[in-house]
Every structure is written in C-alpha cells, then in structure tokens.
Design an enzyme around this catalytic site. Sequence first.
Site, PDB file in Angstrom:
ATOM      1  N   ASP A 171       0.817  -1.208   0.000  1.00  0.00           N
ATOM      2  CA  ASP A 171       0.000   0.000   0.000  1.00  0.00           C
ATOM      3  C   ASP A 171       0.853   1.262   0.000  1.00  0.00           C
ATOM      4  O   ASP A 171       2.070   1.196   0.190  1.00  0.00           O
ATOM      5  CB  ASP A 171      -0.944   0.001   1.220  1.00  0.00           C
ATOM      6  CG  ASP A 171      -0.242  -0.421   2.508  1.00  0.00           C
ATOM      7  OD1 ASP A 171       0.982  -0.222   2.611  1.00  0.00           O
ATOM      8  OD2 ASP A 171      -0.912  -0.944   3.407  1.00  0.00           O
ATOM      9  N   ASN A 197      -7.021  -3.060  14.648  1.00  0.00           N
ATOM     10  CA  ASN A 197      -8.422  -3.291  14.273  1.00  0.00           C
ATOM     11  C   ASN A 197      -8.565  -4.471  13.313  1.00  0.00           C
ATOM     12  O   ASN A 197      -9.640  -4.723  12.805  1.00  0.00           O
ATOM     13  CB  ASN A 197      -9.017  -2.022  13.644  1.00  0.00           C
ATOM     14  CG  ASN A 197      -8.326  -1.632  12.340  1.00  0.00           C
ATOM     15  OD1 ASN A 197      -7.380  -2.291  11.908  1.00  0.00           O
ATOM     16  ND2 ASN A 197      -8.797  -0.564  11.723  1.00  0.00           N
ATOM     17  N   HIS A 212      -6.916  -4.836  10.390  1.00  0.00           N
ATOM     18  CA  HIS A 212      -6.709  -4.576   8.958  1.00  0.00           C
ATOM     19  C   HIS A 212      -5.449  -5.277   8.449  1.00  0.00           C
ATOM     20  O   HIS A 212      -4.516  -5.529   9.201  1.00  0.00           O
ATOM     21  CB  HIS A 212      -6.708  -3.071   8.629  1.00  0.00           C
ATOM     22  CG  HIS A 212      -5.495  -2.314   9.045  1.00  0.00           C
ATOM     23  ND1 HIS A 212      -5.498  -0.941   9.205  1.00  0.00           N
ATOM     24  CD2 HIS A 212      -4.230  -2.687   9.328  1.00  0.00           C
ATOM     25  CE1 HIS A 212      -4.297  -0.532   9.555  1.00  0.00           C
ATOM     26  NE2 HIS A 212      -3.513  -1.563   9.639  1.00  0.00           N
ATOM     27  N   GLU A 260      -9.638  -2.025   5.748  1.00  0.00           N
ATOM     28  CA  GLU A 260     -10.152  -1.732   7.082  1.00  0.00           C
ATOM     29  C   GLU A 260     -11.451  -2.513   7.330  1.00  0.00           C
ATOM     30  O   GLU A 260     -12.162  -2.857   6.379  1.00  0.00           O
ATOM     31  CB  GLU A 260     -10.474  -0.231   7.179  1.00  0.00           C
ATOM     32  CG  GLU A 260      -9.298   0.691   6.894  1.00  0.00           C
ATOM     33  CD  GLU A 260      -8.338   0.824   8.078  1.00  0.00           C
ATOM     34  OE1 GLU A 260      -8.247  -0.093   8.911  1.00  0.00           O
ATOM     35  OE2 GLU A 260      -7.682   1.874   8.148  1.00  0.00           O
TER      36      GLU A 260
HETATM   37  P1  PGA Z   1       2.531  -1.633  12.808  1.00  0.00           P
HETATM   38  O1  PGA Z   1       1.422  -1.618  11.685  1.00  0.00           O
HETATM   39  O2  PGA Z   1       3.544  -2.645  12.409  1.00  0.00           O
HETATM   40  O3  PGA Z   1       3.082  -0.228  12.780  1.00  0.00           O
HETATM   41  O4  PGA Z   1       1.868  -1.973  14.086  1.00  0.00           O
HETATM   42  C1  PGA Z   1       0.865  -2.808  11.276  1.00  0.00           C
HETATM   43  C2  PGA Z   1      -0.299  -2.536  10.357  1.00  0.00           C
HETATM   44  O5  PGA Z   1      -1.040  -1.563  10.579  1.00  0.00           O
HETATM   45  O6  PGA Z   1      -0.506  -3.315   9.420  1.00  0.00           O
END
Ligand code: PGA
Length: 249
Positions: A67, A136, A138, A143
């Site tokens: 992304d 959450n 995702h 999301e």
């Molecule tokens: P993080 O993000 O490694 O910064 O916790 C993970 C994500 O949101 O996929």
Amino acid sequence: MQYIKVDNGTSIAQTAVDMIVQAIQQKPHCVLGLATGSTPIATYKELIKRYEQGNVDFSQVTTFNLDEYYGLAASHPQSYHTYMYHHLFKHINIKKQNIHILDGTTKQIEKHCEQYENKIKACGGIDLQLLGIGRNGHIGFNEPAEQLQPRTHLARLSKETVQANSRFFTNKKDVPQYAITMGVRTILAAKKIVLLAEGHDKAEIIEKLFQTGITTDIPASFLRLHHDVTVIVDERAGSKVNTAAKELR
Ligand code: PGA
C-alpha cells in the site's frame, strides 16, 4: 494457519527472514510482497544483515508493496516509498526496475490499480507476502467494513488507523485519510503469507484472529481461507492465544 510464538521482536525478525531467505534461495527470481509499519523494520534490518553476510542475493528478486498513502508524493518523508528505500532497498542489490510501489499521487486511480494488479500477474504472482496487522484487524489498508474490496483500490482509512499513523506526523492535519492498497483477494492470491505481530497492543486482535470466524469486521480473518499462512508473534502479542489455536485453519 501455522502459529509460531517466539520470545521477542528480534526472534520474530529472524524467523521471518529465515523464511524469506529460503524463498529467495529456492527461487532467485521470486516475487516478494512487502509491508510497512513499525513491525517489519527489524525484519528488514535482519535481511540487510544476511545480505551483507553474503547469504542472500536480491539481484533477480521483484517486490510489490502492499500500500501507499494517497496524497503523499514518493519523496515525502512519511511515504512508504521513503520508508522502503530507507529501511531496505538502498541497502541491498535489488534492481530499481524490479521494485513496485503504488503511486500516491496518481490522478487515474482505477487505471493505476488495474495496472498494479496486471503487473503482479505478469510477474507470475506473489510468492511470499509479508504482512503486519492493525489493532483493528486490517491487512494492508483493508479496514473493517461491511464489505471488503477484492482488488487494489483507494481506501478511506478508519479513525483508529489515522490515529495510529499520526505518531509519524508532526502535524495531525497532515496524516493521510486515504491510501491505495492491495485488496483482500490480491493478498490471498500470494502463494505464501507471513504475518508478523509484536507487542501487547496486538494481543487482543491476535486472539480474535484465532477465535472468531471469518468476518469483514476483522479483514485478517480472511487469511484463514488460505492454505499457507504463518503467523509469527512475540510473547506479548501471543499472550491471549491458547496453544490449541495453532491447529486452527
Ligand atoms: P505496525 O502496523 O507494524 O506499525 O503496528 C501494522 C499494520 O497496521 O498493518
């Protein structure tokens, strides 16, 4: 799903890198799907170390990132382009033309997304997709929602994600509200998936990932439809999972 619980973030990185290096050794021209965020930083550090030790060669490897923030130019300090060059690409012998990251400034979003999908296909598909997981649930920027998008698309970030991402931006109003992301089907089309989770704040979502059914409320739960997913967690992220869960598919 295979579930591997290790001591700490360093061990997560070593375990993930063992799998990535193995994939490259088995297929030097393999296609990697790469993730950003805090969690994979240690993994990229370890990958660089193995490269410097002469254990892995990226000269034929192709990469596709999951992304990119929409509205940020590649040169923006918080873009995922910048992240990837800083944490990995500038340290290894990957060819620039083999690196693919979505363009956060494209005006032709649909066309750009379709081209990205086509490029993945033209390269023979993703051999190994590295993933983080949001608190959450995702994956990429898919999301929780009533419906998930199968293909690469423009996504509106949830309030929780915007809040989580704001730690990287000095000014809250600069935190992007949109991103272009691979869709759930794009991710599930990878031959092998390796999901990393580290820290207490991931314990709840990792527990849910193993305990609930497949639901769009937890986009990562769709990974249970895939035949080759390895979830690597540290003690803290795995603290709410009972060991029986490792047999879950
Ligand atoms: P993080 O993000 O490694 O910064 O916790 C993970 C994500 O949101 O996929």
